[in-house]
Design a protein around this motif. Structure first.
Motif, PDB file in Angstrom:
ATOM      1  N   THR A 199      -7.673   1.381  -0.626  1.00 31.03           N
ATOM      2  CA  THR A 199      -6.948   2.603  -0.254  1.00 31.03           C
ATOM      3  C   THR A 199      -6.584   3.442  -1.487  1.00 31.03           C
ATOM      4  O   THR A 199      -6.568   4.668  -1.415  1.00 31.03           O
ATOM      5  CB  THR A 199      -5.690   2.279   0.584  1.00 31.03           C
ATOM      6  OG1 THR A 199      -4.990   1.191  -0.019  1.00 31.03           O
ATOM      7  CG2 THR A 199      -6.066   1.901   2.007  1.00 31.03           C
ATOM      8  N   THR A 200      -6.342   2.796  -2.611  1.00 32.97           N
ATOM      9  CA  THR A 200      -6.033   3.596  -3.803  1.00 32.97           C
ATOM     10  C   THR A 200      -7.305   4.236  -4.383  1.00 32.97           C
ATOM     11  O   THR A 200      -7.249   5.340  -4.919  1.00 32.97           O
ATOM     12  CB  THR A 200      -5.281   2.771  -4.879  1.00 32.97           C
ATOM     13  OG1 THR A 200      -6.029   1.594  -5.185  1.00 32.97           O
ATOM     14  CG2 THR A 200      -3.891   2.372  -4.404  1.00 32.97           C
ATOM     15  N   ALA A 216      -3.124   0.453  -8.761  1.00 36.95           N
ATOM     16  CA  ALA A 216      -2.724  -0.358  -7.605  1.00 36.95           C
ATOM     17  C   ALA A 216      -1.946  -1.605  -8.025  1.00 36.95           C
ATOM     18  O   ALA A 216      -1.401  -2.301  -7.181  1.00 36.95           O
ATOM     19  CB  ALA A 216      -3.951  -0.757  -6.796  1.00 36.95           C
ATOM     20  N   ILE A 246      -0.025   3.595  -3.267  1.00 39.55           N
ATOM     21  CA  ILE A 246      -0.698   4.892  -3.072  1.00 39.55           C
ATOM     22  C   ILE A 246       0.141   5.989  -3.747  1.00 39.55           C
ATOM     23  O   ILE A 246      -0.389   6.895  -4.392  1.00 39.55           O
ATOM     24  CB  ILE A 246      -0.945   5.184  -1.570  1.00 39.55           C
ATOM     25  CG1 ILE A 246      -1.976   4.192  -1.029  1.00 39.55           C
ATOM     26  CG2 ILE A 246      -1.406   6.628  -1.352  1.00 39.55           C
ATOM     27  CD1 ILE A 246      -2.199   4.252   0.483  1.00 39.55           C
ATOM     28  N   THR A 268      -7.822  -5.060  -0.632  1.00 38.95           N
ATOM     29  CA  THR A 268      -7.069  -4.256   0.351  1.00 38.95           C
ATOM     30  C   THR A 268      -6.503  -3.002  -0.320  1.00 38.95           C
ATOM     31  O   THR A 268      -6.988  -1.900  -0.124  1.00 38.95           O
ATOM     32  CB  THR A 268      -5.920  -5.091   0.967  1.00 38.95           C
ATOM     33  OG1 THR A 268      -5.121  -5.648  -0.080  1.00 38.95           O
ATOM     34  CG2 THR A 268      -6.460  -6.188   1.861  1.00 38.95           C
ATOM     35  N   LYS A 269      -5.494  -3.209  -1.167  1.00 37.65           N
ATOM     36  CA  LYS A 269      -4.850  -2.044  -1.787  1.00 37.65           C
ATOM     37  C   LYS A 269      -5.787  -1.351  -2.778  1.00 37.65           C
ATOM     38  O   LYS A 269      -5.639  -0.151  -3.032  1.00 37.65           O
ATOM     39  CB  LYS A 269      -3.527  -2.441  -2.460  1.00 37.65           C
ATOM     40  CG  LYS A 269      -3.646  -3.432  -3.597  1.00 37.65           C
ATOM     41  CD  LYS A 269      -2.290  -3.692  -4.232  1.00 37.65           C
ATOM     42  CE  LYS A 269      -2.398  -4.689  -5.379  1.00 37.65           C
ATOM     43  NZ  LYS A 269      -1.148  -4.805  -6.146  1.00 37.65           N
ATOM     44  N   GLN A 307       0.788  -1.238   0.000  1.00 37.92           N
ATOM     45  CA  GLN A 307       0.000   0.000   0.000  1.00 37.92           C
ATOM     46  C   GLN A 307       0.821   1.290   0.000  1.00 37.92           C
ATOM     47  O   GLN A 307       0.497   2.196  -0.765  1.00 37.92           O
ATOM     48  CB  GLN A 307      -1.065  -0.032   1.093  1.00 37.92           C
ATOM     49  CG  GLN A 307      -2.161  -1.034   0.713  1.00 37.92           C
ATOM     50  CD  GLN A 307      -3.200  -1.280   1.787  1.00 37.92           C
ATOM     51  OE1 GLN A 307      -4.338  -0.860   1.664  1.00 37.92           O
ATOM     52  NE2 GLN A 307      -2.805  -1.953   2.850  1.00 37.92           N
TER      53      GLN A 307
END
Ligand code: M6R
Length: 366
Positions: free
Chosen positions: A163-164, A150, A20, A159-160, A16
Motif C-alpha cells: 500500500t505504501t 513503511a 501511509i 502488506t504495508k 497501514q
C-alpha cells in the motif's frame, strides 16, 4: 515486538493507516495543490522527456507496478510497461536513453530486480527506485528514488509495503500529471485530497476484520479460490490470490473478471469460492454481470463492495464493505480485507503466517 498482535503480519496490516501517512508526509500538500518529491523534482527533465515508463519488480511489488500502470496512463498519459524483472533481464529488452525505468522493491535486495536495473543503466535509461529499506542495494544502484517509509516489514507476506508503494507511485503520477497538464484542475485537486483522506479510510476498512474472520471460517478448507477484479482492481485480485497462496497454501488465482469466460469459468461449481472486487465505480456494471455469471453456475461469491452497496449484496453470499473513494485510489482500500481474509484463513489452518514454508523475505538469488 509484535505490538500486542499474534503475528507480525497482523501488526503490519494494522500499521497501514499510519505508515501511509508517513509515506506522504512532507510530500503531499493537498491545500496548496502540490506534490514535492526530491527524487522527481531534481530530475524533472528526465521525466518530462520520457517517451515511456518501464516498471520492473517481482511478486507483490510487481502487483503495485500494475496498479501504477493504470494510474500513470490515466493521470499522466505516459505509456507504461510493467515487467517481471526476471523476464525483462533475460530477453534483450529494447531500452534507450529516453526511457525511465522504475524499479519497485520492498527489500531493495531482490537479485532479479537489481540485475534489471544494471541492464537498463547500461542502455542509458534513467533508473528510479521505489524501495522501503533505506540504504539497500537497489536504493544505491538507482539514479534517484523515493522511499516508501513503511518501516520494517517482518512478515514474509508483504502488506504495508504494497500500500505504501502504491501511495508513492500515485504521488509520482500526480506530480507528472501536473507537469504535463494531463488532468483537469478539478480532478487533480480531488485526487490530492482523496489521497490525503486515505489513511482514515484504511482505518475504517480495517473494521472488516470481524466479517473477514467469519468468512474465513466458512472457506478455510477450500482447495481453490478465484479472485476477480477489473481495471485498477485487477492487480488487487492478483495480490489477493498471492496472499492466500503464500500463507494458507490454498491454490488461488487472480484474473481480470472479463477473462473468466475465456477459461476459468469452467472451474466454477458450488465448491468454488470466488472473491470479486466490485467497488462502485469504474466498471461496476460489468463486474455485476460477471457476478451473475458466477452465481448462475453456483459459485460462492465473496464480494468487496463500496459501503451502502445494495445491488451486489442481493447477489453475493458474503459482502465486505469498504469506504468510498475515487476509482484510482480504491486499490488502497479493497486490498485491506483481502489481506485480513488470507491472514485469518492461514491462522485457522494452523499455518506459520509470518514464515510460510519455502519462502524468504528477500530473494537474493535469481
Ligand atoms: O523485496 P521485494 O519487494 O523486491 O520482493 C519482491 C517479492 O519477492 C515479494 O513481494 C514477495 O512476492 C512477497 N513474499 C509477497 O508477499
Amino acid at each position: 515486538e509484535k505490538g500486542g498482535y499474534d503475528h507480525f503480519m497482523m501488526k503490519e496490516i494494522y500499521e497501514q493507516p499510519s505508515v501511509i501517512k508517513d509515506t506522504y508526509r512532507g510530500r503531499l500538500h493537498a491545500n496548496e495543490g502540490l506534490i514535492k518529491m526530491a527524487g522527481i523534482d531534481d530530475n524533472i527533465e528526465r521525466f518530462s522527456n520520457a517517451q515511456r515508463i518501464l516498471i520492473v519488480a517481482c511478486g507483490t511489488s510487481w502487483h503495485a507496478g500494475l496498479v501504477a500502470e493504470y494510474i500513470f496512463e490515466e493521470f499522466a498519459r505516459i505509456p507504461v510497461e510493467v515487467e517481471y524483472a526476471s523476464e525483462f533481464r533475460y530477453r534483450n529488452p529494447i531500452i534507450n536513453d529516453k526511457d525511465v525505468l522504475i524499479a519497485i522493491s520492498q527489500s531493495g535486495e531482490t537479485a532479479d530486480t537489481l540485475a534489471a536495473i544494471k541492464l537498463a543503466k547500461e542502455k542509458g535509461a534513467f533508473v528510479f527506485g521505489v524501495c522501503n529499506v533505506v540504504g539497500s542495494s537497489i536504493s544505491r544502484e538507482t539514479h534517484a528514488g523515493a522511499y516508501t517509509h513503511a518501516g520494517p516489514e517482518i512478515g514474509v507476506a508483504s502488506t504495508k509495503a504494497f500500500t505504501t508503494q502504491i501511495t508513492v507511485l500515485t504521488m509520482i503520477a500526480l506530480r507528472l500529471a501536473k507537469l504535463k497538464g494531463t488532468l483537469s484542475n478539478s480532478d487533480y485537486h480531488r485526487y490530492l485530497s482523496e489521497l490525503e483522506m486515505i489513511p482514515e479510510k484504511v482505518q475504517e476498512a480495517l473494521q472488516t476484520n470481524e466479517v473477514t474472520k467469519q468468512i474465513a471460517s466458512v472457506y478455510k478448507d477450500a482447495q481453490n479460490c478465484l479472485y476477480l477484479g477489473r481495471g485498477y482492481n485487477f492487480p488487487v485480485a492478483l495480490e489477493g490470490a498471492l496472499k492466500l497462496k503464500e500463507i494458507s497454501y490454498i491454490h488461488a488465482e487472480g484474473y481480470p473478471a472479463a477473462e473468466m469466460k475465456h477459461g476459468p469459468i469452467a472451474l466454477i461449481d458450488e465448491q468454488m469460492p470466488v472473491v470479486v472486487i466490485a467497488p462502485k465505480q469504474g466498471h461496476y456494471d460489468k463486474v455485476v454481470s460477471n457476478i451473475q455469471e458466477i452465481k448462475s453456475r453456483s459459485g460462492k461469491i465473496i464480494a468487496v463492495v463500496t459501503k451502502g452497496d445494495e445491488q451486489v449484496r442481493a447477489l453475493a453470499d458474503h459482502v465486505i464493505e469498504v469506504p468510498e473513494t475515487s476509482d484510482a485510489l480504491s486499490p488502497l482500500l479493497t486490498t485491506i480485507p483481502l489481506q485480513l481474509l488470507s491472514y485469518h484463513i492461514a491462522v485457522m489452518r494452523g499455518c506459520n503466517v509470518d514464515q510460510p514454508r519455502n519462502l524468504a523475505k528477500s530473494v537474493t538469488v535469481e
